[in-house]
Design a protein around this motif. Sequence first.
Motif, PDB file in Angstrom:
ATOM      1  N   ILE A 104       8.493 -64.163  29.520  1.00  0.00           N
ATOM      2  CA  ILE A 104       7.479 -65.060  30.088  1.00  0.00           C
ATOM      3  C   ILE A 104       8.121 -65.996  31.111  1.00  0.00           C
ATOM      4  O   ILE A 104       7.600 -66.208  32.213  1.00  0.00           O
ATOM      5  CB  ILE A 104       6.793 -65.874  28.959  1.00  0.00           C
ATOM      6  CG1 ILE A 104       5.935 -64.969  28.099  1.00  0.00           C
ATOM      7  CG2 ILE A 104       5.926 -66.990  29.540  1.00  0.00           C
ATOM      8  CD1 ILE A 104       5.413 -65.649  26.857  1.00  0.00           C
ATOM      9  N   PHE A 105       9.296 -66.516  30.747  1.00  0.00           N
ATOM     10  CA  PHE A 105      10.028 -67.414  31.651  1.00  0.00           C
ATOM     11  C   PHE A 105      10.310 -66.726  32.986  1.00  0.00           C
ATOM     12  O   PHE A 105      10.056 -67.287  34.060  1.00  0.00           O
ATOM     13  CB  PHE A 105      11.343 -67.820  30.967  1.00  0.00           C
ATOM     14  CG  PHE A 105      12.192 -68.760  31.756  1.00  0.00           C
ATOM     15  CD1 PHE A 105      11.904 -70.106  31.792  1.00  0.00           C
ATOM     16  CD2 PHE A 105      13.296 -68.301  32.456  1.00  0.00           C
ATOM     17  CE1 PHE A 105      12.692 -70.976  32.507  1.00  0.00           C
ATOM     18  CE2 PHE A 105      14.086 -69.160  33.175  1.00  0.00           C
ATOM     19  CZ  PHE A 105      13.776 -70.499  33.198  1.00  0.00           C
ATOM     20  N   ILE A 130       6.950 -66.020  35.020  1.00  0.00           N
ATOM     21  CA  ILE A 130       6.381 -67.193  35.696  1.00  0.00           C
ATOM     22  C   ILE A 130       7.086 -67.424  37.034  1.00  0.00           C
ATOM     23  O   ILE A 130       6.455 -67.605  38.081  1.00  0.00           O
ATOM     24  CB  ILE A 130       6.501 -68.452  34.797  1.00  0.00           C
ATOM     25  CG1 ILE A 130       5.518 -68.373  33.638  1.00  0.00           C
ATOM     26  CG2 ILE A 130       6.230 -69.719  35.604  1.00  0.00           C
ATOM     27  CD1 ILE A 130       5.667 -69.494  32.647  1.00  0.00           C
ATOM     28  N   LEU A 131       8.432 -67.340  36.985  1.00  0.00           N
ATOM     29  CA  LEU A 131       9.162 -67.553  38.233  1.00  0.00           C
ATOM     30  C   LEU A 131       8.984 -66.390  39.191  1.00  0.00           C
ATOM     31  O   LEU A 131       9.008 -66.578  40.407  1.00  0.00           O
ATOM     32  CB  LEU A 131      10.638 -67.771  37.922  1.00  0.00           C
ATOM     33  CG  LEU A 131      10.918 -69.179  37.444  1.00  0.00           C
ATOM     34  CD1 LEU A 131      12.330 -69.312  36.977  1.00  0.00           C
ATOM     35  CD2 LEU A 131      10.655 -70.166  38.561  1.00  0.00           C
ATOM     36  N   GLY A 142       6.069 -67.008  41.294  1.00  0.00           N
ATOM     37  CA  GLY A 142       6.401 -67.869  42.420  1.00  0.00           C
ATOM     38  C   GLY A 142       7.070 -67.104  43.543  1.00  0.00           C
ATOM     39  O   GLY A 142       6.785 -67.316  44.724  1.00  0.00           O
ATOM     40  N   PHE A 143       7.957 -66.178  43.154  1.00  0.00           N
ATOM     41  CA  PHE A 143       8.644 -65.360  44.146  1.00  0.00           C
ATOM     42  C   PHE A 143       7.643 -64.501  44.913  1.00  0.00           C
ATOM     43  O   PHE A 143       7.723 -64.381  46.151  1.00  0.00           O
ATOM     44  CB  PHE A 143       9.684 -64.491  43.447  1.00  0.00           C
ATOM     45  CG  PHE A 143      10.424 -63.572  44.362  1.00  0.00           C
ATOM     46  CD1 PHE A 143      11.249 -64.080  45.346  1.00  0.00           C
ATOM     47  CD2 PHE A 143      10.285 -62.204  44.253  1.00  0.00           C
ATOM     48  CE1 PHE A 143      11.933 -63.239  46.194  1.00  0.00           C
ATOM     49  CE2 PHE A 143      10.965 -61.364  45.097  1.00  0.00           C
ATOM     50  CZ  PHE A 143      11.789 -61.882  46.069  1.00  0.00           C
ATOM     51  N   PHE A 160      11.614 -75.250  27.338  1.00  0.00           N
ATOM     52  CA  PHE A 160      12.170 -74.138  28.109  1.00  0.00           C
ATOM     53  C   PHE A 160      11.104 -73.531  29.003  1.00  0.00           C
ATOM     54  O   PHE A 160      11.330 -73.313  30.202  1.00  0.00           O
ATOM     55  CB  PHE A 160      12.721 -73.107  27.111  1.00  0.00           C
ATOM     56  CG  PHE A 160      13.210 -71.838  27.732  1.00  0.00           C
ATOM     57  CD1 PHE A 160      14.299 -71.846  28.583  1.00  0.00           C
ATOM     58  CD2 PHE A 160      12.591 -70.637  27.441  1.00  0.00           C
ATOM     59  CE1 PHE A 160      14.755 -70.662  29.133  1.00  0.00           C
ATOM     60  CE2 PHE A 160      13.046 -69.458  27.991  1.00  0.00           C
ATOM     61  CZ  PHE A 160      14.128 -69.472  28.834  1.00  0.00           C
ATOM     62  N   GLU A 161       9.917 -73.290  28.439  1.00  0.00           N
ATOM     63  CA  GLU A 161       8.840 -72.724  29.254  1.00  0.00           C
ATOM     64  C   GLU A 161       8.346 -73.743  30.279  1.00  0.00           C
ATOM     65  O   GLU A 161       7.963 -73.385  31.393  1.00  0.00           O
ATOM     66  CB  GLU A 161       7.680 -72.249  28.367  1.00  0.00           C
ATOM     67  CG  GLU A 161       8.048 -71.154  27.395  1.00  0.00           C
ATOM     68  CD  GLU A 161       8.496 -69.881  28.082  1.00  0.00           C
ATOM     69  OE1 GLU A 161       8.196 -69.698  29.268  1.00  0.00           O
ATOM     70  OE2 GLU A 161       9.167 -69.080  27.425  1.00  0.00           O
ATOM     71  N   ALA A 181      11.623 -65.202  26.803  1.00  0.00           N
ATOM     72  CA  ALA A 181      12.469 -65.103  28.000  1.00  0.00           C
ATOM     73  C   ALA A 181      11.756 -64.321  29.091  1.00  0.00           C
ATOM     74  O   ALA A 181      11.833 -64.661  30.281  1.00  0.00           O
ATOM     75  CB  ALA A 181      13.801 -64.443  27.651  1.00  0.00           C
ATOM     76  N   SER A 222      10.331 -73.631  33.359  1.00  0.00           N
ATOM     77  CA  SER A 222       9.992 -72.577  34.323  1.00  0.00           C
ATOM     78  C   SER A 222       8.811 -72.997  35.182  1.00  0.00           C
ATOM     79  O   SER A 222       8.779 -72.722  36.385  1.00  0.00           O
ATOM     80  CB  SER A 222       9.696 -71.272  33.599  1.00  0.00           C
ATOM     81  OG  SER A 222       8.396 -71.273  33.082  1.00  0.00           O
ATOM     82  N   LEU A 228      10.144 -75.401  37.746  1.00  0.00           N
ATOM     83  CA  LEU A 228      10.829 -74.684  38.824  1.00  0.00           C
ATOM     84  C   LEU A 228       9.829 -74.020  39.745  1.00  0.00           C
ATOM     85  O   LEU A 228       9.997 -74.019  40.977  1.00  0.00           O
ATOM     86  CB  LEU A 228      11.768 -73.629  38.231  1.00  0.00           C
ATOM     87  CG  LEU A 228      13.041 -74.144  37.582  1.00  0.00           C
ATOM     88  CD1 LEU A 228      13.758 -73.023  36.878  1.00  0.00           C
ATOM     89  CD2 LEU A 228      13.934 -74.753  38.620  1.00  0.00           C
ATOM     90  N   LEU A 229       8.751 -73.458  39.145  1.00  0.00           N
ATOM     91  CA  LEU A 229       7.702 -72.827  39.952  1.00  0.00           C
ATOM     92  C   LEU A 229       7.067 -73.848  40.885  1.00  0.00           C
ATOM     93  O   LEU A 229       6.858 -73.577  42.076  1.00  0.00           O
ATOM     94  CB  LEU A 229       6.653 -72.216  39.021  1.00  0.00           C
ATOM     95  CG  LEU A 229       5.500 -71.467  39.669  1.00  0.00           C
ATOM     96  CD1 LEU A 229       5.999 -70.157  40.217  1.00  0.00           C
ATOM     97  CD2 LEU A 229       4.386 -71.240  38.685  1.00  0.00           C
ATOM     98  N   LEU A 278       9.394 -74.604  43.720  1.00  0.00           N
ATOM     99  CA  LEU A 278       9.425 -73.492  44.679  1.00  0.00           C
ATOM    100  C   LEU A 278       8.189 -73.503  45.573  1.00  0.00           C
ATOM    101  O   LEU A 278       8.288 -73.487  46.803  1.00  0.00           O
ATOM    102  CB  LEU A 278       9.519 -72.186  43.903  1.00  0.00           C
ATOM    103  CG  LEU A 278       9.627 -70.887  44.688  1.00  0.00           C
ATOM    104  CD1 LEU A 278      10.932 -70.864  45.437  1.00  0.00           C
ATOM    105  CD2 LEU A 278       9.539 -69.708  43.766  1.00  0.00           C
ATOM    106  N   LEU A 279       7.013 -73.578  44.926  1.00  0.00           N
ATOM    107  CA  LEU A 279       5.766 -73.528  45.695  1.00  0.00           C
ATOM    108  C   LEU A 279       5.647 -74.742  46.607  1.00  0.00           C
ATOM    109  O   LEU A 279       5.287 -74.610  47.782  1.00  0.00           O
ATOM    110  CB  LEU A 279       4.561 -73.451  44.752  1.00  0.00           C
ATOM    111  CG  LEU A 279       4.461 -72.232  43.853  1.00  0.00           C
ATOM    112  CD1 LEU A 279       3.089 -72.151  43.227  1.00  0.00           C
ATOM    113  CD2 LEU A 279       4.773 -70.962  44.604  1.00  0.00           C
ATOM    114  N   VAL A 339      15.359 -70.685  22.901  1.00  0.00           N
ATOM    115  CA  VAL A 339      14.179 -69.833  22.723  1.00  0.00           C
ATOM    116  C   VAL A 339      13.649 -69.885  21.297  1.00  0.00           C
ATOM    117  O   VAL A 339      12.709 -69.184  20.962  1.00  0.00           O
ATOM    118  CB  VAL A 339      14.503 -68.379  23.118  1.00  0.00           C
ATOM    119  CG1 VAL A 339      14.470 -68.215  24.615  1.00  0.00           C
ATOM    120  CG2 VAL A 339      15.833 -67.947  22.569  1.00  0.00           C
TER     121      VAL A 339
END
Lengths: 118, 175
Positions: free
Chosen positions: A97-98, A101-102, A105-106, B148-149, A95, B152, B155-156, B159-160, B139
Amino acid sequence: MLNQWLYIGIFVVISLALPAVAILLARILSPKKPNKIKNSAYECGMETYDKTWVQFRIQYYLYALVFLIFDVETVFLFPIAVAYNQATLFMVIEAIIFISILFGGFLYVWRKGALSWY
Amino acid sequence: MSVQQLFFVVFALITIFSALMVVSLRNLLHSALWLIMALLGVASIFAILEASFFAAVQILVYIGAIAILIIFAVMLTHNIMSVAETQTNRSWGIALVMVVIIFFIIITQISTWPGFNTRLQALNIPGQDAVLAFGTGLVDPQGFALPFETASVLLLAALLGGVFIAFDQRREKKS
Protein backbone atom coordinates in the motif's frame (compact mmCIF):
# COMPACT_ATOMS: atom_id res chain seq x y z
CA MET A 1 30.74 -0.27 17.29
CA LEU A 2 33.10 2.59 16.65
CA ASN A 3 35.54 0.22 15.00
CA GLN A 4 33.35 -0.28 11.96
CA TRP A 5 33.26 3.48 11.49
CA LEU A 6 37.02 3.61 11.95
CA TYR A 7 37.43 1.86 8.57
CA ILE A 8 35.22 4.47 6.92
CA GLY A 9 37.24 7.18 8.65
CA ILE A 10 40.49 5.69 7.32
CA PHE A 11 39.02 5.60 3.81
CA VAL A 12 37.87 9.23 4.13
CA VAL A 13 41.37 10.28 5.21
CA ILE A 14 42.96 8.35 2.32
CA SER A 15 40.47 9.72 -0.21
CA LEU A 16 41.17 13.27 0.96
CA ALA A 17 44.93 12.77 1.08
CA LEU A 18 45.39 11.26 -2.39
CA PRO A 19 44.08 14.20 -4.46
CA ALA A 20 45.65 16.68 -2.03
CA VAL A 21 49.07 15.05 -2.49
CA ALA A 22 48.61 14.97 -6.26
CA ILE A 23 47.65 18.65 -6.45
CA LEU A 24 50.38 19.78 -4.06
CA LEU A 25 53.08 17.74 -5.79
CA ALA A 26 52.04 19.16 -9.16
CA ARG A 27 52.16 22.66 -7.73
CA ILE A 28 55.61 22.16 -6.23
CA LEU A 29 57.23 20.26 -9.11
CA SER A 30 55.73 21.90 -12.18
CA PRO A 31 57.69 24.65 -13.94
CA LYS A 32 55.75 27.88 -14.29
CA LYS A 33 56.15 29.71 -17.59
CA PRO A 34 52.82 31.42 -18.17
CA ASN A 35 51.97 33.28 -21.34
CA LYS A 36 48.82 34.81 -22.75
CA ILE A 37 47.67 31.78 -24.73
CA LYS A 38 48.27 29.40 -21.84
CA ASN A 39 46.27 31.58 -19.48
CA SER A 40 43.22 31.83 -21.75
CA ALA A 41 40.16 29.92 -20.65
CA TYR A 42 39.85 27.78 -23.77
CA GLU A 43 42.59 26.47 -26.01
CA CYS A 44 40.34 26.95 -29.01
CA GLY A 45 36.95 28.62 -29.22
CA MET A 46 35.68 32.03 -28.29
CA GLU A 47 35.98 33.72 -24.95
CA THR A 48 32.68 34.13 -23.15
CA TYR A 49 31.44 37.68 -23.32
CA ASP A 50 28.52 37.88 -20.89
CA LYS A 51 27.59 36.35 -17.56
CA THR A 52 28.28 32.65 -17.69
CA TRP A 53 25.65 31.93 -15.07
CA VAL A 54 22.50 31.01 -16.97
CA GLN A 55 19.19 29.93 -15.57
CA PHE A 56 18.72 26.19 -15.77
CA ARG A 57 15.52 24.43 -16.75
CA ILE A 58 12.87 23.72 -14.13
CA GLN A 59 13.04 20.05 -15.15
CA TYR A 60 16.27 19.61 -13.20
CA TYR A 61 14.42 20.65 -10.07
CA LEU A 62 11.45 18.39 -10.78
CA TYR A 63 13.71 15.39 -11.32
CA ALA A 64 15.54 16.15 -8.07
CA LEU A 65 12.19 16.45 -6.27
CA VAL A 66 10.94 13.11 -7.59
CA PHE A 67 14.30 11.56 -6.74
CA LEU A 68 14.08 12.94 -3.18
CA ILE A 69 10.61 11.47 -2.65
CA PHE A 70 11.62 8.02 -3.85
CA ASP A 71 14.88 8.23 -1.91
CA VAL A 72 12.88 8.68 1.28
CA GLU A 73 10.65 5.81 0.19
CA THR A 74 13.76 3.61 -0.15
CA VAL A 75 14.83 4.59 3.35
CA PHE A 76 11.44 3.49 4.69
CA LEU A 77 11.49 0.25 2.71
CA PHE A 78 15.02 -0.75 3.74
CA PRO A 79 14.19 -1.76 7.36
CA ILE A 80 11.15 -3.65 6.10
CA ALA A 81 13.34 -5.51 3.64
CA VAL A 82 15.73 -6.37 6.47
CA ALA A 83 12.83 -7.66 8.58
CA TYR A 84 11.20 -9.48 5.66
CA ASN A 85 11.76 -12.95 7.14
CA GLN A 86 9.74 -11.99 10.21
CA ALA A 87 6.96 -10.30 8.25
CA THR A 88 3.38 -11.51 8.17
CA LEU A 89 1.06 -11.12 5.18
CA PHE A 90 -0.47 -8.02 6.76
CA MET A 91 2.91 -6.31 6.93
CA VAL A 92 3.71 -7.11 3.30
CA ILE A 93 0.31 -5.77 2.18
CA GLU A 94 1.00 -2.65 4.19
CA ALA A 95 4.32 -2.14 2.45
CA ILE A 96 2.61 -2.65 -0.91
CA ILE A 97 0.00 0.00 0.00
CA PHE A 98 2.86 2.34 0.90
CA ILE A 99 4.52 1.77 -2.46
CA SER A 100 1.27 2.05 -4.43
CA ILE A 101 0.32 5.39 -2.84
CA LEU A 102 3.64 6.83 -3.93
CA PHE A 103 3.37 5.13 -7.32
CA GLY A 104 0.08 6.99 -7.78
CA GLY A 105 2.00 10.22 -7.25
CA PHE A 106 4.60 9.09 -9.76
CA LEU A 107 1.85 8.36 -12.32
CA TYR A 108 0.40 11.85 -11.74
CA VAL A 109 3.78 13.48 -12.37
CA TRP A 110 4.29 11.33 -15.44
CA ARG A 111 0.86 11.96 -16.92
CA LYS A 112 1.20 15.68 -16.29
CA GLY A 113 4.28 15.64 -18.50
CA ALA A 114 6.57 17.10 -15.87
CA LEU A 115 9.24 14.52 -16.61
CA SER A 116 9.47 15.20 -20.33
CA TRP A 117 12.12 17.43 -21.88
CA TYR A 118 10.73 19.73 -24.51
CA MET B 1 39.24 13.23 27.52
CA SER B 2 38.48 9.95 25.86
CA VAL B 3 38.95 9.23 22.16
CA GLN B 4 35.19 9.33 21.66
CA GLN B 5 34.97 12.82 23.16
CA LEU B 6 37.87 13.93 20.99
CA PHE B 7 36.05 12.67 17.89
CA PHE B 8 32.89 14.44 19.04
CA VAL B 9 34.69 17.75 19.53
CA VAL B 10 36.37 17.48 16.13
CA PHE B 11 33.15 16.66 14.28
CA ALA B 12 31.18 19.28 16.21
CA LEU B 13 33.76 21.93 15.28
CA ILE B 14 33.62 20.85 11.63
CA THR B 15 29.81 21.07 11.70
CA ILE B 16 29.74 24.50 13.34
CA PHE B 17 32.44 25.90 11.06
CA SER B 18 30.62 24.61 7.96
CA ALA B 19 27.32 26.02 9.22
CA LEU B 20 28.98 29.41 9.72
CA MET B 21 30.38 29.26 6.20
CA VAL B 22 26.89 28.47 4.86
CA VAL B 23 25.46 31.70 6.24
CA SER B 24 28.48 33.92 5.71
CA LEU B 25 29.55 33.19 2.13
CA ARG B 26 28.23 35.40 -0.63
CA ASN B 27 28.16 32.83 -3.39
CA LEU B 28 25.02 30.75 -2.94
CA LEU B 29 26.53 27.72 -4.65
CA HIS B 30 29.49 27.72 -2.25
CA SER B 31 27.01 27.94 0.63
CA ALA B 32 25.22 24.89 -0.74
CA LEU B 33 28.50 22.97 -0.92
CA TRP B 34 29.38 23.94 2.65
CA LEU B 35 25.89 22.79 3.67
CA ILE B 36 26.86 19.30 2.46
CA MET B 37 29.88 19.47 4.78
CA ALA B 38 27.67 20.51 7.71
CA LEU B 39 25.26 17.64 7.01
CA LEU B 40 28.22 15.25 6.84
CA GLY B 41 29.28 16.49 10.29
CA VAL B 42 25.79 15.76 11.62
CA ALA B 43 26.00 12.28 10.07
CA SER B 44 29.31 11.67 11.87
CA ILE B 45 27.72 12.74 15.16
CA PHE B 46 24.95 10.19 14.51
CA ALA B 47 27.67 7.61 13.94
CA ILE B 48 29.37 8.53 17.24
CA LEU B 49 26.01 8.10 18.99
CA GLU B 50 25.93 4.54 17.58
CA ALA B 51 22.92 5.30 15.42
CA SER B 52 24.33 3.73 12.26
CA PHE B 53 21.01 3.61 10.46
CA PHE B 54 20.39 7.30 10.97
CA ALA B 55 23.92 8.14 9.91
CA ALA B 56 23.31 6.23 6.68
CA VAL B 57 19.91 7.89 6.23
CA GLN B 58 21.46 11.30 6.83
CA ILE B 59 23.98 10.69 4.08
CA LEU B 60 21.49 9.06 1.71
CA VAL B 61 18.61 11.51 2.06
CA TYR B 62 20.18 14.80 3.12
CA ILE B 63 23.46 14.71 1.24
CA GLY B 64 22.25 12.50 -1.59
CA ALA B 65 18.89 14.09 -2.31
CA ILE B 66 18.25 17.34 -0.44
CA ALA B 67 21.67 18.80 -1.22
CA ILE B 68 21.09 18.01 -4.91
CA LEU B 69 17.67 19.65 -4.67
CA ILE B 70 19.20 22.77 -3.10
CA ILE B 71 21.96 22.93 -5.71
CA PHE B 72 19.38 22.64 -8.50
CA ALA B 73 17.33 25.36 -6.79
CA VAL B 74 20.44 27.57 -6.75
CA MET B 75 21.00 26.80 -10.43
CA LEU B 76 17.46 27.99 -11.15
CA THR B 77 18.08 31.42 -9.66
CA HIS B 78 19.32 34.25 -11.83
CA ASN B 79 21.69 36.34 -9.77
CA ILE B 80 23.57 34.31 -7.25
CA MET B 81 26.59 36.54 -6.85
CA SER B 82 25.58 40.07 -5.97
CA VAL B 83 28.67 41.66 -4.52
CA ALA B 84 26.77 44.72 -3.38
CA GLU B 85 24.76 42.73 -0.88
CA THR B 86 26.45 42.12 2.44
CA GLN B 87 25.71 39.17 4.66
CA THR B 88 25.30 41.32 7.77
CA ASN B 89 23.32 44.44 8.52
CA ARG B 90 23.74 47.18 11.10
CA SER B 91 21.88 45.46 13.92
CA TRP B 92 24.01 42.30 13.96
CA GLY B 93 25.46 43.25 17.38
CA ILE B 94 22.01 43.47 18.99
CA ALA B 95 21.03 40.23 17.29
CA LEU B 96 24.14 38.52 18.70
CA VAL B 97 23.37 39.74 22.24
CA MET B 98 19.75 38.57 21.92
CA VAL B 99 20.83 35.17 20.62
CA VAL B 100 23.28 34.70 23.51
CA ILE B 101 20.59 35.70 26.05
CA ILE B 102 18.02 33.36 24.51
CA PHE B 103 20.63 30.58 24.39
CA PHE B 104 21.34 30.91 28.12
CA ILE B 105 17.63 31.08 28.95
CA ILE B 106 17.01 27.87 27.00
CA ILE B 107 20.01 26.13 28.58
CA THR B 108 18.99 27.09 32.12
CA GLN B 109 15.41 26.01 31.45
CA ILE B 110 16.44 22.67 30.01
CA SER B 111 18.87 22.02 32.86
CA THR B 112 15.97 22.16 35.35
CA TRP B 113 14.50 19.12 33.61
CA PRO B 114 15.34 16.04 35.76
CA GLY B 115 16.49 13.98 32.78
CA PHE B 116 19.14 16.53 31.82
CA ASN B 117 22.03 14.98 33.73
CA THR B 118 21.33 11.33 33.01
CA ARG B 119 24.13 9.63 31.15
CA LEU B 120 23.55 8.21 27.71
CA GLN B 121 23.02 4.49 27.73
CA ALA B 122 24.12 2.29 24.87
CA LEU B 123 21.49 0.16 23.20
CA ASN B 124 21.68 -3.50 24.17
CA ILE B 125 20.86 -4.65 20.65
CA PRO B 126 23.64 -4.66 18.04
CA GLY B 127 23.37 -2.78 14.75
CA GLN B 128 21.65 -5.35 12.55
CA ASP B 129 18.99 -6.14 15.17
CA ALA B 130 18.21 -2.46 15.66
CA VAL B 131 17.28 -2.14 11.98
CA LEU B 132 15.34 -5.40 12.26
CA ALA B 133 13.35 -4.09 15.23
CA PHE B 134 12.76 -0.84 13.36
CA GLY B 135 11.50 -2.69 10.31
CA THR B 136 9.07 -4.91 12.20
CA GLY B 137 7.89 -2.02 14.34
CA LEU B 138 7.23 0.10 11.28
CA VAL B 139 4.68 -2.29 9.73
CA ASP B 140 3.43 -3.80 12.98
CA PRO B 141 -0.28 -2.93 13.49
CA GLN B 142 0.41 -2.48 17.21
CA GLY B 143 3.48 -0.43 16.35
CA PHE B 144 3.82 2.39 13.87
CA ALA B 145 1.70 1.14 10.99
CA LEU B 146 -0.54 4.19 10.84
CA PRO B 147 2.29 6.77 11.00
CA PHE B 148 4.07 4.73 8.33
CA GLU B 149 1.12 4.96 5.95
CA THR B 150 0.63 8.61 6.87
CA ALA B 151 4.25 9.21 5.89
CA SER B 152 3.49 7.93 2.40
CA VAL B 153 0.54 10.33 2.11
CA LEU B 154 2.82 13.15 3.32
CA LEU B 155 5.41 12.26 0.70
CA LEU B 156 2.66 12.12 -1.93
CA ALA B 157 1.49 15.59 -0.90
CA ALA B 158 5.07 16.92 -1.14
CA LEU B 159 5.50 15.38 -4.59
CA LEU B 160 2.20 16.66 -5.97
CA GLY B 161 2.56 20.11 -4.41
CA GLY B 162 6.11 20.60 -5.62
CA VAL B 163 5.34 19.47 -9.15
CA PHE B 164 2.12 21.49 -9.28
CA ILE B 165 3.86 24.73 -8.28
CA ALA B 166 6.99 24.21 -10.38
CA PHE B 167 5.11 23.05 -13.47
CA ASP B 168 2.75 26.02 -13.43
CA GLN B 169 5.72 28.36 -13.33
CA ARG B 170 7.20 26.72 -16.39
CA ARG B 171 3.95 27.17 -18.33
CA GLU B 172 3.87 30.85 -17.43
CA LYS B 173 7.40 31.25 -18.68
CA LYS B 174 6.58 29.64 -22.02
CA SER B 175 3.50 31.77 -22.69
